[in-house]
Structures are given as structure tokens and as C-alpha cells.
Design a protein around this motif. Sequence first.
Motif, PDB file in Angstrom:
ATOM      1  N   LEU A  13       0.826  -1.205   0.000  1.00 33.62           N
ATOM      2  CA  LEU A  13       0.000   0.000   0.000  1.00 33.62           C
ATOM      3  C   LEU A  13       0.865   1.261   0.000  1.00 33.62           C
ATOM      4  O   LEU A  13       0.688   2.163  -0.836  1.00 33.62           O
ATOM      5  N   LEU A  14       1.813   1.310   0.937  1.00 34.02           N
ATOM      6  CA  LEU A  14       2.646   2.507   1.065  1.00 34.02           C
ATOM      7  C   LEU A  14       3.555   2.687  -0.148  1.00 34.02           C
ATOM      8  O   LEU A  14       3.691   3.789  -0.685  1.00 34.02           O
ATOM      9  N   ALA A  15       4.176   1.582  -0.575  1.00 32.01           N
ATOM     10  CA  ALA A  15       5.078   1.679  -1.718  1.00 32.01           C
ATOM     11  C   ALA A  15       4.337   2.099  -2.977  1.00 32.01           C
ATOM     12  O   ALA A  15       4.784   2.971  -3.732  1.00 32.01           O
ATOM     13  N   GLY A  16       3.186   1.472  -3.214  1.00 32.96           N
ATOM     14  CA  GLY A  16       2.419   1.804  -4.406  1.00 32.96           C
ATOM     15  C   GLY A  16       1.876   3.220  -4.377  1.00 32.96           C
ATOM     16  O   GLY A  16       1.929   3.939  -5.380  1.00 32.96           O
ATOM     17  N   ALA A  17       1.340   3.640  -3.215  1.00 31.12           N
ATOM     18  CA  ALA A  17       0.778   4.990  -3.119  1.00 31.12           C
ATOM     19  C   ALA A  17       1.863   6.045  -3.274  1.00 31.12           C
ATOM     20  O   ALA A  17       1.664   7.057  -3.965  1.00 31.12           O
ATOM     21  N   LEU A  18       3.014   5.827  -2.647  1.00 30.63           N
ATOM     22  CA  LEU A  18       4.123   6.771  -2.787  1.00 30.63           C
ATOM     23  C   LEU A  18       4.632   6.809  -4.224  1.00 30.63           C
ATOM     24  O   LEU A  18       4.953   7.878  -4.754  1.00 30.63           O
ATOM     25  N   SER A  19       4.696   5.626  -4.852  1.00 28.67           N
ATOM     26  CA  SER A  19       5.133   5.571  -6.242  1.00 28.67           C
ATOM     27  C   SER A  19       4.164   6.305  -7.161  1.00 28.67           C
ATOM     28  O   SER A  19       4.572   7.064  -8.046  1.00 28.67           O
ATOM     29  N   MET A  20       2.864   6.095  -6.943  1.00 28.11           N
ATOM     30  CA  MET A  20       1.858   6.789  -7.752  1.00 28.11           C
ATOM     31  C   MET A  20       1.944   8.291  -7.552  1.00 28.11           C
ATOM     32  O   MET A  20       1.891   9.071  -8.510  1.00 28.11           O
ATOM     33  N   GLY A  21       2.059   8.711  -6.279  1.00 24.01           N
ATOM     34  CA  GLY A  21       2.144  10.139  -6.000  1.00 24.01           C
ATOM     35  C   GLY A  21       3.369  10.768  -6.623  1.00 24.01           C
ATOM     36  O   GLY A  21       3.303  11.835  -7.240  1.00 24.01           O
ATOM     37  N   ALA A  22       4.515  10.096  -6.465  1.00 27.00           N
ATOM     38  CA  ALA A  22       5.752  10.633  -7.040  1.00 27.00           C
ATOM     39  C   ALA A  22       5.677  10.674  -8.561  1.00 27.00           C
ATOM     40  O   ALA A  22       6.128  11.635  -9.199  1.00 27.00           O
ATOM     41  N   GLY A  23       5.100   9.617  -9.142  1.00 29.41           N
ATOM     42  CA  GLY A  23       4.978   9.585 -10.599  1.00 29.41           C
ATOM     43  C   GLY A  23       4.106  10.711 -11.129  1.00 29.41           C
ATOM     44  O   GLY A  23       4.445  11.350 -12.134  1.00 29.41           O
ATOM     45  N   GLU A  24       2.969  10.965 -10.475  1.00 29.79           N
ATOM     46  CA  GLU A  24       2.099  12.053 -10.904  1.00 29.79           C
ATOM     47  C   GLU A  24       2.771  13.408 -10.726  1.00 29.79           C
ATOM     48  O   GLU A  24       2.640  14.298 -11.566  1.00 29.79           O
ATOM     49  N   PHE A  25       3.506  13.565  -9.622  1.00 34.10           N
ATOM     50  CA  PHE A  25       4.197  14.837  -9.383  1.00 34.10           C
ATOM     51  C   PHE A  25       5.200  15.113 -10.498  1.00 34.10           C
ATOM     52  O   PHE A  25       5.230  16.200 -11.084  1.00 34.10           O
ATOM     53  N   VAL A  26       6.028  14.108 -10.798  1.00 33.88           N
ATOM     54  CA  VAL A  26       7.043  14.278 -11.846  1.00 33.88           C
ATOM     55  C   VAL A  26       6.382  14.480 -13.200  1.00 33.88           C
ATOM     56  O   VAL A  26       6.809  15.321 -14.003  1.00 33.88           O
TER      57      VAL A  26
END
Length: 363
Positions: free
Chosen positions: A178-191
Motif C-alpha cells: 500500500l505505502l510503496a504503491g501509493a508513494l510511487s503513484m504520487g511521485a509519478g504524478e508529481f514528476v
Amino acid sequence: MPDRIPTPAEIKRWRQYLADERAEAAVYRDLARRRDGEEKAILLALAEAEGRHEQHWLQLLGGHDGPARRASARNRVLGLLARRFGSVFVLALAQRSESRSPYATDADATKAMAADESIHEEVVRGLATRGRNRLAGSFRAAVFGANDGLVSNLSLVMGMAATGVGSHVVLFSGVAGLLAGALSMGAGEFVSVRSQRELLDASTPTQVTLTAAPSLDLENNELVLVYLARGMSRETAEHRAAERLGQSNCDCDPSLSLRPDSLEKADEHETLGTAWGAASSSFCFFASGAIVPIIPFLFGMTGIGALALSCALVGMVLLGTGGVVGLLSGASPLWRGLRQLAIGMGAAAATYLLGLAFGSILG
């Protein structure tokens, strides 16, 4: 008045048509109350057309209209939603309702009525499309993020459980996913959003032509190159450059004349929003989906029972998100829901089988 005495079956069918026409007209009037301008006028015109259809069935029924029948369940739900919400979801349902009109195959309906229903479907489709476009970006992010969280974390939980590890390991793996995926999604959208903004900023013309023009070499006018690079023809570029330098006195096409430099208005449906907003939304959408598969383990359940409940919870959410996608796209909500369910459960089954294989190898 009809030329013949209608049969009981015909009376029953006509009375149902009458009730449905009244219900549909009420839906359009309820939607019109929440609109203004052109959309309001369109919806009221649709209601007026349904009123004409109502009169047709009243004329056929003559004195057999009897007490008012209830509209179909679909039209009753549609009316309730229109009164409460008046959103794009109601228009999408109305579009689907118009597409299912039986008038094309009913000899008692006129050709004009059948044609009306076909046109009404396209009119409602156009109104619904406006709403779909307004929420397309945010809706895509919500569905993609939530479904990604649901399927990926369910697959992770199923795969880990199949290897035979303890329930606490499955729970920790699910939380980590959950944490890894959510952080990855958030970082990906930010970039992604930040990079797209930087690309657009780099492509936006500056106002250097206003400040540099007075000092340019008139014999080697590089201002022409600026306009050529922006895609103008040479004739237009030379005319614009001459105007900028205050030299234009030719009898050219007026359309070549210089207009004040201004940035084009961005398409409202392609507005990027902020990078932080996109990142936080993606994080939350993914996390909201990813937490569903681990709910049974959070409450202390173990073994096959926990996995079965996890699959059931995820399946219900997948059916719901798929149904909403189908509703907004004008397709069958049930079919789209089942498709989402099949994809999600297929991915989970594949990782479960892989987990069993790895468990047998390691065991």
C-alpha cells in the motif's frame, strides 16, 4: 379516439408507455431546473417532445387510460437521481434509456416518435459529453488509482499467502505494498505534471519581439526568422516583422496584419492542475483501493477465510468502479463491472498460482 377497441394487452402496454413518457418528461424538467442558458432550453425542449408522445398514447387509450400506472423501475430511479443530484450520471442514464426505446419496433408508435427517440439519444449524448469532458481528467485518475491499488495489493496478498507464510507476514506485505504503491503513484504524478508544465513553459513564445525589435539590424531582419519558426508563411512573417518595426505600408491582406501578442487560452479540458495536487490525489486514490484487500487481516482474520473475504470485498469494489465507468460511457454498467471483476480476479489468481509454485519450491 382509436378506430378499434384495444385489447387488454394493448391497453396495458400503452398505459406503461404513457407512464414512462410522463416520467421522462419530469426527469428533463428536473434537470432543467439545475441548468441555465442553452442547456436549460435544450432540456425543456426534450420534455416538450415527451409531452407530445404522451398525447399520442392518451389518444390511443381514449377512455381506457384508467388510474396512473407507475413508471418502469429504470425511469423511477432516473427521476429520483435527477431530483436529488442532476449530474452527468443522470444524463448518462437518460442517454441509455433513450437508446432502449421500443418505438422503432412497435406498430402503435408513429415513425416520427421513433425518430424523436433516436434524436433524443444524440441530444442527451451531447449534453452528457460536456459533463464527461469536465470530469474526464480527475475521473481517470480516480479510477486508475483505485483500481491499481485494488488489483496490485490483492495480487500481492494472494501471492504471499499462497507461499505459506504467516498471516502477519501477509499483513505487513500488504501494508508495505500500500505505502510503496501509493508513494510511487504520487511521485509519478508529481514528476509527470511538473515535467509537462516545464515542457509547455519552454514552448510558450516570449515577448522578446517587443523589446528587441527597435534595436534590430534592418538590413538583416532576424525578426522574420522568429515568425517563420512559429510556423508562419514567409509572406506573413515578413509583413508581421515590418509592422513590428513600423515599416509596413503595403496593400497586403488585412489578415496578415499584426495582432497583439497574447497567449492562447488553454483548453479547459486539458488543464493540468498543480503537481502537488495531482500527487496527493494519486496517493489517496491508490491507498483507498489498496487498503481493501488487507481489511480482513487488519481485523485479525487468518487463512482461507481472510483471503476469501478479501477477494469478496475487492470484487464488490471492482464491480462498483466498473459499473460507474460503464454508466458514464453510456455502455452497460453490468458488463463493464463484470469486465473489471474478471481482470482483477484474473491477476490475483495468476499471482496466487505463482505463490503456490514458489512455496512448493522453497518448501
